[in-house]
Design a protein around this motif. Structure first.
Motif, PDB file in Angstrom:
ATOM      1  N   GLU A   1       0.792  -1.138  -0.026  1.00  0.00           N
ATOM      2  CA  GLU A   1       0.070   0.057  -0.086  1.00  0.00           C
ATOM      3  C   GLU A   1       0.738   1.454  -0.067  1.00  0.00           C
ATOM      4  N   ALA A   2       0.341   2.170  -0.584  1.00  0.00           N
ATOM      5  CA  ALA A   2       0.982   3.459  -0.772  1.00  0.00           C
ATOM      6  C   ALA A   2       1.160   3.861   0.890  1.00  0.00           C
ATOM      7  N   GLY A   3       2.575   4.366   0.880  1.00  0.00           N
ATOM      8  CA  GLY A   3       3.115   5.048   2.288  1.00  0.00           C
ATOM      9  C   GLY A   3       3.758   3.890   3.289  1.00  0.00           C
TER      10      GLY A   3
ATOM     11  N   GLU B   1       7.945   5.193   2.341  1.00  0.00           N
ATOM     12  CA  GLU B   1       7.094   6.228   1.904  1.00  0.00           C
ATOM     13  C   GLU B   1       6.675   5.978   0.494  1.00  0.00           C
TER      14      GLU B   1
ATOM     15  N   LYS C   1       5.081   5.377  -3.101  1.00  0.00           N
ATOM     16  CA  LYS C   1       4.215   5.894  -3.723  1.00  0.00           C
ATOM     17  C   LYS C   1       3.734   5.198  -5.153  1.00  0.00           C
ATOM     18  N   ASN C   2       2.457   5.395  -5.520  1.00  0.00           N
ATOM     19  CA  ASN C   2       1.873   4.613  -6.787  1.00  0.00           C
ATOM     20  C   ASN C   2       3.078   4.454  -7.897  1.00  0.00           C
TER      21      ASN C   2
ATOM     22  N   THR D   1       5.759   1.853  -8.887  1.00  0.00           N
ATOM     23  CA  THR D   1       5.273   0.640  -9.492  1.00  0.00           C
ATOM     24  C   THR D   1       6.195   0.448 -10.564  1.00  0.00           C
TER      25      THR D   1
ATOM     26  N   SER E   1      -0.230   0.346  -4.408  1.00  0.00           N
ATOM     27  CA  SER E   1      -1.529   0.757  -4.477  1.00  0.00           C
ATOM     28  C   SER E   1      -2.172   1.873  -3.490  1.00  0.00           C
ATOM     29  N   SER E   2      -2.987   2.625  -3.979  1.00  0.00           N
ATOM     30  CA  SER E   2      -3.640   3.462  -2.744  1.00  0.00           C
ATOM     31  C   SER E   2      -4.596   2.765  -1.994  1.00  0.00           C
TER      32      SER E   2
END
Length: 131
Positions: A13-15, A90, A92-93, A96, A130-131
């Motif tokens: 997951e993002a973050g 941290e 981010k998308n 990827t 992914s968010s």
């Protein structure tokens, strides 16, 4: 025979954080300050250098990951094998992509990776954020 084997990819997951590893064997350079690096290629994007570390410990980071990613290395006592780590925080998308480990005498600049005309590459490991 030079071999690079990446591991540690996956979905996150993002973050959150993820750490990649690359076991390098058979790559010896007695007279050069060898480069070990992580590159990535995202969907529809060009090959991008993520981080680079020389045998002597000098590091370089792509602008998009500075302050978030850390590259490091450890070597076996006989220096026959080296493991390159990429700690990614941290996330981010945009992080990827397929991440490739590379060993060589210099950094690579090109549209696609891997490119066996320039150093030695692993087969890649997929990272999906992914968010």
């Amino acid at each position: 025979q030079v071999q690079l084997v990446e591991s540690g990819g996956g979905s996150v997951e993002a973050g959150r954080s993820l750490t990649l590893s690359c076991l390098v064997s058979g790559f010896t350079r007695d007279f050069y300050d060898s480069h070990y690096a992580w590159y990535r290629q995202g969907p529809g994007a060009e090959c991008e250098i993520v981080a680079d570390i020389t045998k002597s410990g000098r590091t370089y980071y792509g602008d998009s990951v500075k302050g978030r990613f850390t590259i490091s290395q450890t070597s076996s006592q006989d220096s026959v094998k080296t493991t390159i780590y990429l700690e990614m925080n941290e996330m981010k998308n945009d992080d990827t992509g397929t991440y490739y480990c590379k060993a060589g005498d210099s950094q690579y600049v090109g549209e696609t990776c891997p490119n066996s005309d320039f150093g030695y590459w692993g087969t890649g490991t997929q990272v999906t954020v992914s968010s």
